[in-house]
Design a protein around this motif. Structure first.
Motif, short mmCIF file in Angstrom:
data_model
loop_
_atom_site.label_atom_id
_atom_site.label_comp_id
_atom_site.label_asym_id
_atom_site.label_seq_id
_atom_site.Cartn_x
_atom_site.Cartn_y
_atom_site.Cartn_z
N GLU A 78 0.83 -1.19 0.00
CA GLU A 78 0.00 0.00 0.00
C GLU A 78 0.87 1.24 0.00
OE1 GLU A 78 -4.07 1.11 2.27
OE2 GLU A 78 -2.45 0.24 3.42
N SER A 79 1.90 1.23 0.86
CA SER A 79 2.76 2.40 0.92
C SER A 79 3.50 2.58 -0.39
CB SER A 79 3.74 2.29 2.09
OG SER A 79 4.67 1.29 1.82
N THR A 80 3.81 1.45 -1.05
CA THR A 80 4.51 1.55 -2.31
C THR A 80 3.61 2.21 -3.35
OG1 THR A 80 5.67 -0.46 -1.81
CG2 THR A 80 5.70 0.22 -4.08
N ARG A 81 2.31 1.88 -3.29
CA ARG A 81 1.40 2.44 -4.29
C ARG A 81 1.12 3.90 -4.06
NH1 ARG A 81 -3.09 -2.06 -5.89
NH2 ARG A 81 -1.62 -3.72 -6.24
N SER A 82 1.18 4.35 -2.79
CA SER A 82 0.88 5.76 -2.54
C SER A 82 2.15 6.58 -2.53
CB SER A 82 0.12 5.88 -1.22
OG SER A 82 0.83 5.22 -0.19
N GLY A 83 2.87 6.57 -1.35
CA GLY A 83 4.08 7.38 -1.22
C GLY A 83 5.22 6.81 -2.02
N GLY A 84 5.33 5.46 -2.03
CA GLY A 84 6.46 4.81 -2.67
C GLY A 84 6.49 5.05 -4.17
N GLY A 85 5.30 5.26 -4.79
CA GLY A 85 5.22 5.41 -6.23
C GLY A 85 5.99 6.63 -6.71
N TRP A 86 5.72 7.79 -6.13
CA TRP A 86 6.41 9.00 -6.62
C TRP A 86 7.87 9.00 -6.23
CZ3 TRP A 86 8.83 12.58 -3.63
CH2 TRP A 86 8.50 12.64 -2.29
N LEU A 87 8.17 8.33 -5.07
CA LEU A 87 9.58 8.25 -4.67
C LEU A 87 10.36 7.43 -5.69
CD1 LEU A 87 9.73 7.69 -0.81
CD2 LEU A 87 10.78 9.51 -2.15
N HIS A 88 9.73 6.31 -6.12
CA HIS A 88 10.37 5.47 -7.12
C HIS A 88 10.56 6.25 -8.42
CE1 HIS A 88 11.41 1.85 -9.27
NE2 HIS A 88 10.53 2.17 -10.19
N TRP A 89 9.52 7.04 -8.79
CA TRP A 89 9.58 7.83 -10.02
C TRP A 89 10.71 8.86 -9.92
CZ3 TRP A 89 8.85 13.08 -10.82
CH2 TRP A 89 8.68 13.48 -12.14
N LEU A 90 10.78 9.53 -8.74
CA LEU A 90 11.81 10.55 -8.53
C LEU A 90 13.20 9.92 -8.59
CD1 LEU A 90 12.30 13.54 -7.80
CD2 LEU A 90 12.30 12.84 -5.40
N SER A 91 13.31 8.75 -7.96
CA SER A 91 14.60 8.08 -7.95
C SER A 91 15.01 7.68 -9.37
CB SER A 91 14.51 6.88 -7.01
OG SER A 91 15.33 5.87 -7.41
N THR A 92 14.03 7.20 -10.15
CA THR A 92 14.33 6.82 -11.53
C THR A 92 14.80 8.04 -12.32
OG1 THR A 92 12.59 5.16 -11.38
CG2 THR A 92 13.38 5.67 -13.59
N LEU A 93 14.11 9.17 -12.10
CA LEU A 93 14.45 10.40 -12.82
C LEU A 93 15.87 10.85 -12.46
CD1 LEU A 93 13.33 12.64 -14.71
CD2 LEU A 93 12.72 13.89 -12.63
N THR A 94 16.16 10.87 -11.15
CA THR A 94 17.49 11.34 -10.74
C THR A 94 18.57 10.36 -11.17
OG1 THR A 94 17.15 10.37 -8.56
CG2 THR A 94 16.73 12.73 -8.77
N ASP A 95 18.22 9.06 -11.18
CA ASP A 95 19.19 8.08 -11.68
C ASP A 95 19.51 8.34 -13.15
OD1 ASP A 95 19.56 6.79 -9.33
OD2 ASP A 95 18.29 5.06 -9.78
N MET A 96 18.47 8.74 -13.94
CA MET A 96 18.70 9.03 -15.36
C MET A 96 19.64 10.22 -15.50
SD MET A 96 14.86 8.44 -16.80
CE MET A 96 15.08 9.26 -18.36
#
Ligand code: FES
Length: 373
Positions: free
Chosen positions: A7-25
């Motif tokens: 659940e946390s992955t779908r809510s808060g974790g989702g944008w964190l993952h997106w942000l991390s992917t963006l910064t990794d790029m």
């Protein structure tokens, strides 16, 4: 129903993952975590590190090191071990050490207690040179040498030297939980001064009516004194109800072999739990020979005897092969035999088929051989 972590992955974790992917790029070819490491090595996610918070000399040869692990750490169970890495003279070494603190200590740190052993490059570095403020790579806690969570148990600890460390973690944990089990502890050390955690053990013995400590100081006993070594007679004298207890043993190979034989003979092997610091090696046959070891990928060839493990041979030749436990458990050191013969030092089995997997930490040359290293 969605589990909490998902659940946390779908809510808060989702944008964190997106942000991390963006910064990794943006950080490519590295990852954001590599830059974070420059700010604080404990915040990295691409590898786990720990900062040395304190060092404390337990004896003249043993030191307790307090480590603060970084992101991704999870607590240990008392008795478990962790892998610690250190760079010495430009080479990276890894060893496994039992956690000596209780999981309940509550400050986010854990301790390992290291004894400097003869010829031990890493143990000498950790005991003599590691200092407060240093960072070391650490692995997650592992191992199945721990007390059961729920069922009441009456442990018998048999330990020697630095084999005290997992038992100490268990004792400290039981004390922290105020549920000291009815325990008997037989501990071998050269002298009171050279007993790691000696004072603390004696204090627990004095304060806890359920804990009985028997210290055997071997340096004070004559070489032929039977009390100096583990035996069924000594065991029955110090712990008459040993057969009704669960035994947790840790120490040198000779002690563990004798303990194992005693429990097997009594048909009680299922009640014995053993933690080894090194692989239990078989006798190398008198007529065994070493040979020339060729490390194919490094274009290097050295002479090796029949008893020195190939991991050590490679390190002594200047290579830095992958490794973890150095006792035949983790398989990190696996490589392929390209040709020739090696001997598994635990079983004596000779491997001579090209393509065989060789655990370099527990195999030695058994003639000329070529490895995929
Ligand atoms: S280093 Fe773990 S099996 Fe060899």
């Amino acid at each position: 129903m969605i589990p909490r972590d998902q659940e946390s992955t779908r809510s808060g974790g989702g944008w964190l993952h997106w942000l991390s992917t963006l910064t990794d790029m943006m950080a490519y070819p590295l990852k954001t975590s590599h830059y974070v490491e420059l700010v604080n090595p404990l915040w990295t996610t691409h590898k786990m590190q720990a900062r040395v918070e304190a060092v404390w000399d337990e004896t003249s040869h043993a030191r307790t090191i307090t480590l603060r692990p970084g992101a991704n750490w999870r607590g240990h169970r008392p008795g478990q071990h962790v892998r610690i890495g250190v760079a010495v003279d430009g080479k990276h070494y890894t060893r496994t050490y039992t956690v000596s603190s209780a999981p309940e200590r509550g400050d986010g740190c854990f301790t390992i207690t290291v004894k400097a052993i003869d010829g031990g490059r890493l143990s000498h570095y950790l005991v003599r040179k590691l200092k407060v403020g240093d960072y070391v790579p650490v692995g997650l806690p592992q191992g199945d040498f721990y007390l059961p969570d729920a069922s009441p148990t009456q442990p018998l600890f048999i330990t020697a030297g630095s084999g005290i460390t997992p038992a100490m973690s268990m004792l400290r944990s039981m004390l922290a939980q105020q549920r000291m089990a009815n325990s008997v502890h037989i501990h071998y050390a050269p002298s009171p001064q050279e007993t790691i955690f000696g004072q603390e053990l004696r204090e627990i013995d004095a304060a806890q009516k359920h804990y009985t400590l028997h210290e055997i100081h071997t340096a004070a006993l004559a070489a032929d004194d039977p009390a100096r070594h583990f035996s069924l007679e000594n065991l029955a004298r110090l712990c008459p109800d040993w057969q009704s207890r669960d035994c947790y043993a840790c120490g040198p190979a000779d002690l563990l072999r004798a303990v194992e034989a005693t429990w097997e003979e009594a048909g009680l092997a299922h009640r014995l739990h053993i933690e080894r610091f090194r692989a239990d090696l078989a006798e190398v046959p008198d007529d065994a020979v070493g040979g020339r070891v060729r490390f194919a990928n490094s274009d290097l060839e050295v002479e090796a005897d029949s008893a020195t493990n190939l991991l050590r041979v490679a390190e002594d030749a200047g290579l830095n092969p992958p490794h973890g436990c150095r006792m035949g458990i983790c398989h990190t050191c696996n490589t392929t035999l390209k040709s020739g013969c090696v001997r598994d030092l635990r079983t004596g089995e000779v491997l001579n088929e090209a393509g065989a997997i060789v655990q370099t930490c527990v195999c030695a040359a058994a003639g000329d051989c070529e490895l995929d290293l």
